[in-house]
Design a protein around this motif. Sequence first.
Motif, PDB file in Angstrom:
ATOM      1  N   ARG A  66       0.848  -1.179   0.000  1.00 48.66           N
ATOM      2  CA  ARG A  66       0.000   0.000   0.000  1.00 48.66           C
ATOM      3  C   ARG A  66       0.889   1.236   0.000  1.00 48.66           C
ATOM      4  O   ARG A  66       2.054   1.177   0.368  1.00 48.66           O
ATOM      5  CB  ARG A  66      -0.898   0.028   1.242  1.00 48.66           C
ATOM      6  N   PHE A  67       0.319   2.346  -0.422  1.00 48.80           N
ATOM      7  CA  PHE A  67       1.036   3.616  -0.381  1.00 48.80           C
ATOM      8  C   PHE A  67       0.461   4.500   0.710  1.00 48.80           C
ATOM      9  O   PHE A  67      -0.755   4.749   0.738  1.00 48.80           O
ATOM     10  CB  PHE A  67       0.935   4.354  -1.708  1.00 48.80           C
ATOM     11  N   ALA A  68       1.331   4.974   1.585  1.00 46.50           N
ATOM     12  CA  ALA A  68       0.984   6.102   2.436  1.00 46.50           C
ATOM     13  C   ALA A  68       1.503   7.343   1.719  1.00 46.50           C
ATOM     14  O   ALA A  68       2.595   7.325   1.162  1.00 46.50           O
ATOM     15  CB  ALA A  68       1.625   5.967   3.816  1.00 46.50           C
ATOM     16  N   GLU A  69       0.719   8.398   1.714  1.00 49.26           N
ATOM     17  CA  GLU A  69       1.072   9.569   0.933  1.00 49.26           C
ATOM     18  C   GLU A  69       1.327  10.772   1.837  1.00 49.26           C
ATOM     19  O   GLU A  69       0.649  10.965   2.845  1.00 49.26           O
ATOM     20  CB  GLU A  69      -0.035   9.895  -0.061  1.00 49.26           C
ATOM     21  N   GLN A  70       2.321  11.561   1.438  1.00 48.36           N
ATOM     22  CA  GLN A  70       2.627  12.794   2.151  1.00 48.36           C
ATOM     23  C   GLN A  70       2.856  13.893   1.122  1.00 48.36           C
ATOM     24  O   GLN A  70       3.618  13.711   0.170  1.00 48.36           O
ATOM     25  CB  GLN A  70       3.851  12.642   3.050  1.00 48.36           C
TER      26      GLN A  70
ATOM     27  N   GLY B  22      11.357  17.540   6.435  1.00 51.79           N
ATOM     28  CA  GLY B  22      11.451  17.498   7.888  1.00 51.79           C
ATOM     29  C   GLY B  22      10.824  18.675   8.597  1.00 51.79           C
ATOM     30  O   GLY B  22      11.244  19.029   9.708  1.00 51.79           O
ATOM     31  N   ILE B  23       9.801  19.288   7.989  1.00 52.54           N
ATOM     32  CA  ILE B  23       9.118  20.409   8.644  1.00 52.54           C
ATOM     33  C   ILE B  23       8.108  19.829   9.643  1.00 52.54           C
ATOM     34  O   ILE B  23       7.060  19.311   9.253  1.00 52.54           O
ATOM     35  CB  ILE B  23       8.409  21.295   7.610  1.00 52.54           C
ATOM     36  N   GLU B  24       8.453  19.920  10.912  1.00 54.82           N
ATOM     37  CA  GLU B  24       7.637  19.292  11.957  1.00 54.82           C
ATOM     38  C   GLU B  24       6.791  20.300  12.736  1.00 54.82           C
ATOM     39  O   GLU B  24       5.691  19.978  13.192  1.00 54.82           O
ATOM     40  CB  GLU B  24       8.546  18.549  12.941  1.00 54.82           C
TER      41      GLU B  24
ATOM     42  N   GLY C  62       6.613  17.656   5.382  1.00 56.20           N
ATOM     43  CA  GLY C  62       6.785  17.227   6.763  1.00 56.20           C
ATOM     44  C   GLY C  62       5.475  17.097   7.508  1.00 56.20           C
ATOM     45  O   GLY C  62       4.397  17.433   7.000  1.00 56.20           O
ATOM     46  N   TYR C  63       5.572  16.615   8.741  1.00 55.93           N
ATOM     47  CA  TYR C  63       4.391  16.343   9.558  1.00 55.93           C
ATOM     48  C   TYR C  63       3.631  17.612   9.931  1.00 55.93           C
ATOM     49  O   TYR C  63       2.459  17.542  10.305  1.00 55.93           O
ATOM     50  CB  TYR C  63       4.792  15.599  10.830  1.00 55.93           C
TER      51      TYR C  63
ATOM     52  N   VAL D 116      -0.404   9.320   5.097  1.00 56.62           N
ATOM     53  CA  VAL D 116      -1.723   8.712   5.278  1.00 56.62           C
ATOM     54  C   VAL D 116      -2.055   7.852   4.071  1.00 56.62           C
ATOM     55  O   VAL D 116      -1.575   8.094   2.965  1.00 56.62           O
ATOM     56  CB  VAL D 116      -2.826   9.775   5.476  1.00 56.62           C
ATOM     57  N   PHE D 117      -2.858   6.833   4.295  1.00 52.60           N
ATOM     58  CA  PHE D 117      -3.343   6.047   3.171  1.00 52.60           C
ATOM     59  C   PHE D 117      -4.329   6.900   2.367  1.00 52.60           C
ATOM     60  O   PHE D 117      -5.090   7.679   2.937  1.00 52.60           O
ATOM     61  CB  PHE D 117      -4.003   4.768   3.664  1.00 52.60           C
ATOM     62  N   PRO D 118      -4.340   6.776   1.048  1.00 51.50           N
ATOM     63  CA  PRO D 118      -5.051   7.734   0.200  1.00 51.50           C
ATOM     64  C   PRO D 118      -6.547   7.809   0.413  1.00 51.50           C
ATOM     65  O   PRO D 118      -7.142   8.843   0.142  1.00 51.50           O
ATOM     66  CB  PRO D 118      -4.728   7.266  -1.231  1.00 51.50           C
TER      67      PRO D 118
END
Length: 280
Positions: free
Chosen positions: A42-46, A235-237, A255-256, A262-264
């Motif tokens: 599965r892909f988690a996407e950011q 890395g922008i947290e 970044g977070y 997240v899954f799409p």
Amino acid sequence: MSAHFGETEKIAPLVELDPGQYRMDMCAAALAYDALNVGEMRFAEQAVVGGERYDRPLYHECLARLLDPDGAVVLPGTYIAALERLGLTRVFDWYVVRETIRQLEYRHDVAMGCNVSALSAVDDIWWTSAFAQLRRRPDIAKRLVIEITENATLPSVTDAMAFISAVQGAGARVALDDFGVGHLCPDFAGEANADIVKIDGSYVRNRLSNDDGQDRLRDLVSLVGKFAPIVVVEGIEIADDLHAAKAAGAKYFQGYYFQAPVFPDRLVNRSHTIEREEVR
């Protein structure tokens, strides 16, 4: 094409592994390829974001997540380094790219990026069908970003340059990932003609622990800006990270602070307030 360990890859000389490390790596590789063979990836996407409101992603990075037989998520740290040490990245990367293309066929409103190991950055027969498909579908190709990771040494700079040219010739874009901490040197980045360079998040984190940390971040953003038209700071947290990256001259971020992977089917961004499924 099924994922077989016996496929021949063109790779750099492998590191010599002790028997214990070899056994552990083979177990990790078997887990990864078993998951591919039964379709459990599965892909988690950011999102990679820019602009004044950060609400229109440049693209979504697809982060491969495998599921074990119990349905638990297996993170890349469990198997990617093992695949690279064993020289078994090519089939895995081929699957990731083809799955990203498949996603783009059904999702017409997004651009997506996926990771390819430096060991796989070779323009050879492995990529022929994928590149041919992209040339037939320019509507898909223009929304695809291939990110070359820096965890391993390039087998050949010449081959890597040919790979980048082939990706761009097929209509897709190329990003150099985790720049500044891996194996890709500034000389290569200067010659690669990549579309995007992503600065590793450690430069944001370390700005507070070093007296010249902010200056180093600014200098790196300036340097990378000479290599590629788009510079992304990873890395922008927190808000202070964003302010530091913007002060350094960056215009694109990941970044977070903006979005956890997240899954799409549950994909949202900071402009939404509903709950989201985070994948770490």
